[in-house]
Enzyme design. Sequence first.
Site, PDB file in Angstrom:
ATOM      1  N   HIS A 101       0.886  -1.162   0.000  1.00  0.00           N
ATOM      2  CA  HIS A 101       0.000   0.000   0.000  1.00  0.00           C
ATOM      3  C   HIS A 101       0.929   1.218   0.000  1.00  0.00           C
ATOM      4  O   HIS A 101       2.011   1.166   0.605  1.00  0.00           O
ATOM      5  CB  HIS A 101      -0.832   0.114   1.279  1.00  0.00           C
ATOM      6  CG  HIS A 101      -1.766  -1.016   1.549  1.00  0.00           C
ATOM      7  ND1 HIS A 101      -1.383  -2.160   2.173  1.00  0.00           N
ATOM      8  CD2 HIS A 101      -3.103  -1.144   1.313  1.00  0.00           C
ATOM      9  CE1 HIS A 101      -2.429  -2.963   2.308  1.00  0.00           C
ATOM     10  NE2 HIS A 101      -3.485  -2.378   1.786  1.00  0.00           N
ATOM     11  N   ASP A 104       2.286   1.913   3.324  1.00  0.00           N
ATOM     12  CA  ASP A 104       3.235   0.959   3.921  1.00  0.00           C
ATOM     13  C   ASP A 104       4.661   1.408   3.656  1.00  0.00           C
ATOM     14  O   ASP A 104       5.542   1.245   4.495  1.00  0.00           O
ATOM     15  CB  ASP A 104       3.127  -0.441   3.282  1.00  0.00           C
ATOM     16  CG  ASP A 104       1.768  -1.063   3.417  1.00  0.00           C
ATOM     17  OD1 ASP A 104       1.063  -0.735   4.379  1.00  0.00           O
ATOM     18  OD2 ASP A 104       1.415  -1.890   2.547  1.00  0.00           O
TER      19      ASP A 104
HETATM   20  C1  XLS Z   1      -7.658  -6.665   4.058  1.00  0.00           C
HETATM   21  C2  XLS Z   1      -7.175  -6.829   2.705  1.00  0.00           C
HETATM   22  C3  XLS Z   1      -5.992  -5.950   2.332  1.00  0.00           C
HETATM   23  C4  XLS Z   1      -5.828  -5.922   0.858  1.00  0.00           C
HETATM   24  C5  XLS Z   1      -5.005  -4.802   0.335  1.00  0.00           C
HETATM   25  O1  XLS Z   1      -8.458  -7.418   4.563  1.00  0.00           O
HETATM   26  O2  XLS Z   1      -6.909  -8.165   2.465  1.00  0.00           O
HETATM   27  O3  XLS Z   1      -4.854  -6.395   2.983  1.00  0.00           O
HETATM   28  O4  XLS Z   1      -5.292  -7.116   0.374  1.00  0.00           O
HETATM   29  O5  XLS Z   1      -5.552  -3.587   0.662  1.00  0.00           O
END
Ligand code: XLS
Length: 440
Positions: A101, A104
């Site tokens: 993200h 991140d």
């Molecule tokens: C959360 C999601 C997230 C997505 C990316 O539950 O899995 O991690 O994969 O935003």
Amino acid sequence: MSEFFKGIGKIQYEGPGSDNPLAFKYYNPEEVIDGKTMKDHLRFAVAYWHTFQARGDDPFGVGTAIRPWDNITDDMDLAIAKVDANFEFCEKLGVPFFCFHDRDIAPEGRTLSETNKRLDKVVAKIKERMKDSDVKLLWGTTNAFGHPRFVHGAATSCQADVFAYAASQVKKAMEITLELNGQNYVFWGGREGYETLLNTDMKLELENFARFLSMAASYAKEIGFTGQLLIEPKPKEPTKHQYDFDSATVISFLKSYGLEKDYKLNIEANHATLAGHTFQHDLRVARINNALGSIDANQGDYLLGWDTDQFPTNIYETTLAMYEVIMAGGLTTGGLNFDAKVRRASFEVDDLFYGHISGMDAFARGFKVAYNLIKDGVLENFIQKRYESYTSGIGLDIVSGKVGFKELEAYTLENGEPKLYSGRQELLESLLNKYLIETK
Ligand code: XLS
Ligand code: NI
Ligand code: NI
């Protein structure tokens, strides 16, 4: 450049006989199956958020993780250091991809432009590391759910200025994904849903969501991002009801708004089970709609009602998942992203390696079993026979649109009661077990 994961070398394939916890037992990256290496079939990815960001905190307690970057106090220094940690980690594991993200990889600044400058700095560092590494970006995404401004959602917020903010954020995240040659771009609607209908204009929220996705697809074209756009379904959490409930809901949403050509799905195992489906079900729905794009590889806990995001170890499920992937023609631009976190009590750095190794082995094993099942036609031959009546006579007339209710009534009056055949579930389950146990 300092080494973060000291004492851990490159993880090697040692085969099923090995009892070395830091070796692969089933994942042999160079093994060629059906003309392609396992590495290329499985396209594993490390999730930045779980591996380099998560600290193991839960609603009842603070983080427990002990990480080699804990002594770095400045948040930009830390962000830069984590880039090195990511490359070292992926290279040691032999994982070819990572996913992130925007938030991140770089912490938010006080303003959007300051935040974007921070991103640019980290992206430059990632680019530099990519020069002498084979590790690539599988996908980028936006975190438009963590900051308080997204309390009512992002694209589905009741406030237009929040919609605009989220759009600006996706714009930038898409640009950096392109700059880093990311192969896909993911939309997970973190807070795109509602808590109560008492305050919600569902129709407008859904329309705005579609508008947002349509703007995103246009912008991707405008900047020449040719990667696959993906939507990741999830039925609930953090909101009570998420709009991207499951594969079927998302596909019908995309079709309602004419977006089905631009988007495919990123299916997460634990999200499928939260929606009351098996992982295989959501993959199958995606596959038959030509919408299977990528996978968030993890598993839930059948006794818990939330997204536990555990490392996938259930070979039964990885087999059936890989069955769908192979039947869909492979992962193409997608991959198997470990959207999985070690448990709070697994707070040591070695646990990050054990988690990924177990997941990679489970998928490698599942892949081989699925490959053999398909090669031998175990299920497909049975299925073909089961539906054989649609390939000739009245069945062929039905599927080719030649008959209507009147002709079908005439047929039934003439032929009487249908002769039925067993579905043979138990037999097929035992055949599946045979392949699970005997596959070499
Ligand atoms: C959360 C999601 C997230 C997505 C990316 O539950 O899995 O991690 O994969 O935003
Ligand atoms: Ni996910
Ligand atoms: Ni999840």
